[in-house]
Design an enzyme around this catalytic site. Structure first.
Site, short mmCIF file in Angstrom:
data_model
loop_
_atom_site.label_atom_id
_atom_site.label_comp_id
_atom_site.label_asym_id
_atom_site.label_seq_id
_atom_site.Cartn_x
_atom_site.Cartn_y
_atom_site.Cartn_z
N GLU A 121 29.37 57.14 -6.37
CA GLU A 121 28.12 56.35 -6.44
C GLU A 121 27.75 55.72 -5.11
OE1 GLU A 121 28.14 53.13 -9.23
OE2 GLU A 121 30.23 52.68 -8.88
N CYS A 175 13.81 46.93 -13.09
CA CYS A 175 12.67 46.18 -12.55
C CYS A 175 13.04 44.71 -12.40
CB CYS A 175 11.48 46.29 -13.51
SG CYS A 175 11.00 47.97 -13.82
N GLU A 202 37.72 55.65 -12.59
CA GLU A 202 37.01 54.61 -11.85
C GLU A 202 37.02 54.90 -10.35
OE1 GLU A 202 34.96 52.59 -12.61
OE2 GLU A 202 34.82 51.20 -10.94
#
Ligand code: AGP
Length: 608
Positions: free
Chosen positions: A488, A2, A481
């Site tokens: 992602e 948020c 990685e």
């Protein structure tokens, strides 16, 4: 996570809040809202969806008149994304309004108690309970009411609060979720992060845990959660406004990839003095460094992957046992921790809830914690016993690149320092490694120059169903990685595997044309990895190999070879990651993905 923005001053609040929220979009969110005091009452507008929806709803803030307000971008934790669950939330009379980042862990018990007291809830959120509690404790003194509420809630919060009976004061409070306040000639601001208010002020105050702030049009006052007035020092932010902009690149991620040479230079240079590594912020004498018997590294995501690299490098150089945990596991597995252990928490944001909690657990058990953190003044940075900053500047793209690279070199330097003080590194070897370290930025620049070649290759894998990354030793660490980067931002399934382990099951997934990215930068393991390449090739795989310049023989086994410049074998992750970042980036671009703000992800996961 948020985002919170608040303003009180001479100007219209809504446009300032919308502008600030737009600078926080990178934190990941699914709805947005704001509340503005119009001189008589508090008016609220909120909606699920991107910030654009709120802007259209309020005609760019025009429909919400007033010079005091709070705004919020929500990343759902309790209650699905919806208009009703969006923030701000208010008491039933609409006279007390609150925005919140964090989790109220005991909200169900509190909510049930408030319902029994006749309060009506309209949302599924934990946050709404705060508005009703404030109403319950408010007897005309907002500070007193806030204090009482904060003594009753458990969990984390960054809050912006307005009371209709206090049109000239905005309130804020913080525990575990980041919050800053700032001031300029036009008024005062609250925000979750610097980019939201950098346009208005460079002097900010980082709010510490269990502190409350009163913001008036011309001043700030700080209080403890027990209502004792406090004095705080401001921090001057050096970042240029455009440092948080894209500077001409298509995406923040590409810009930040190209900042890696500078990131590494900025991280290593201040710590190399007179041909030695000096890490003053460790606050540890050589004697204390020699006394370390074990190291626990705790982190999440890419920071965890940097930790896996560090395990190989520290154990290889300094011969100190290293255990690496994802923070969410470390917290609950009750790890066996001997005396003279050092705990290292790695975090770009310094606000990752699991990593912060793991830090607190370690400290509660009496262990000293070193934070390796990018964001100055963040929670992990402030709560660690010592902090080694990675000077990567603001990292906006959700997928980390430059901060990860900075973590690697910080960990190399730590390993070299430990090895040297423990007599494991000869002077000549140490000096040679310093030279290799200094060469990394230029070598990365050279590798970034191959982006066209990588882009052409990447375009062929837009429709791939699965892509595998394999390696041994530090090559395994970098394959973790490389795989995460691809997953992602391109949403293509990918797995990283220790190359020697593939044959124990997962090789069954290799089909005709399956892309396998094989890392083979370790001289001692090169032939072993070539054998693994042959294994997957025999099952139909297409193999992209990443290896050292001069190792042309790899082309007998692999279909496509990418070469990295010569460096110390312990440092190859810093170079091998470049083609892997470029590959992931260009696959995602070719797929039309939202590269900087991938679906479902947040830049900093400040909740469990
Ligand atoms: C990295 O690309 C991801 N965005 C994510 O895994 C990230 O590394 C992880 O959430 C840890 O974040 P931190 O470094 O801010 O603690």
């Amino acid at each position: 996570m948020c985002g919170i923005v608040g303003y009180i001053g001479k100007k219209q609040a809504a446009p300032i809040i919308l502008d600030g929220l737009s600078k926080l979009e990178y934190r990941g969110y699914d709805s947005a809202g704001m509340a503005i005091f119009d001189g008589e009452k508090i008016n609220t507008a909120k909606a699920a969806g991107r910030l654009k929806v709120l802007e259209n709803l309020t005609h760019g803030g025009e429909t919400l008149k007033g010079t005091m307000g709070i705004g919020h971008t929500r990343w759902a934790t309790h209650g699905a994304p919806s208009d009703l669950n969006s923030h701000p939330h208010s008491n039933n009379a609409g006279t007390i309004v609150v925005v919140h980042n964090g989790i109220i862990e005991n909200y169900i018990a509190l909510k049930n108690r408030m319902i029994r007291r006749g309060y009506e809830f309209v949302s599924e959120t934990d946050t709404e309970v705060l508005a009703h509690l404030l109403d319950y404790y408010y007897r005309g003194n907002p500070l007193e009411a806030i204090s009482k509420v904060l003594h009753r809630v458990e969990g984390s919060y960054a809050l912006g609060i307005m009371f209709a009976e206090y049109p000239d004061t905005l309130f804020a409070a913080r525990k575990d979720s980041p919050l800053i306040v700032g001031q300029n000639d036009d008024g005062c601001f609250i925000a979750s992060d610097v980019p939201a208010i950098l346009k208005y002020t460079r002097n900010v105050y980082y709010i510490d845990n269990e502190e409350i702030v009163e913001l008036e049009r011309d001043g700030l006052r700080f209080f403890s959660v027990d209502e004792e007035e406090l004095t705080k020092e401001s921090v001057t932010i050096e970042w240029d406004a455009d440092a948080a902009e894209k500077a001409g690149y298509e995406h923040f991620m590409l810009k930040e990839m190209y900042e890696q040479p500078k990131t590494i230079t900025d991280t290593i240079s201040p710590r190399i003095k007179n041909n030695d590594i000096v890490i003053e912020e460790l606050n540890m004498t050589d004697e204390e460094l020699r006394a370390i018997r074990k190291i626990h590294i705790v982190a999440c995501g890419s920071a965890y992957h940097a930790g896996v690299t560090a395990k190989y490098v520290i154990e290889g150089l300094a011969r100190i046992p290293v255990e690496v945990d994802v923070a969410s596991e470390f917290r609950y597995r009750d790890p066996i921790m001997e005396e003279d252990s050092m705990v290292i928490v790695i975090s770009q944001s310094g606000e990752t809830a699991d990593s912060l909690a793991a830090l607190r657990d370690a400290k509660a058990k009496g262990f000293k914690v070193l934070g390796i953190v990018n964001v100055v003044g963040s929670s992990i940075a402030r709560e660690a016993d010592s902090v080694m900053y990675t000077w990567a500047g603001p990292e906006i793209a959700v997928a980390t690149t430059k901060a990860y690279s900075a973590q690697l070199v910080a960990l190399y330097m730590l390993a070299m320092k430990l090895a040297k003080v423990r007599g494991k590194l000869e002077e000549e070897q140490f000096t040679g490694m310093l030279e290799d370290l200094r060469r990394l930025p230029h070598q990365i620049e050279l590798l970034l120059g191959h982006k066209q070649k990588i882009q052409q290759f990447a375009n062929r894998y837009v429709a791939a169903r699965a892509i595998f990354f394999i390696g041994r030793g530090v090559d395994y660490a970098i394959s973790l990685e490389g795989s995460l980067k691809l997953k992602e931002i391109s949403y293509i399934h990918s797995e990283s595997y220790a190359a020697g382990e593939l044959k124990h099951g997962t090789i069954s997934l290799i089909e005709d044309g399956t892309l396998v990215v094989a890392l083979a930068t370790q001289p001692a393991l090169f032939q072993k990895t070539v054998s693994n390449i042959v294994e997957v090739k025999a099952r139909g795989a297409f193999v992209m190999a990443v290896t050292n310049e001069g190792k042309k023989e790899i082309e007998k086994a692999a279909d496509y070879a990418v070469y990295i410049p010569e460096t110390n074998p312990y440092f190859t992750n810093s170079l091998a990651i470049i083609p892997l970042q470029l590959f992931a980036y260009y696959v995602a671009v070719a797929k039309g993905c939202d590269v900087d703000k991938p679906r479902n992800l947040a830049k900093s996961v400040t909740v469990e």
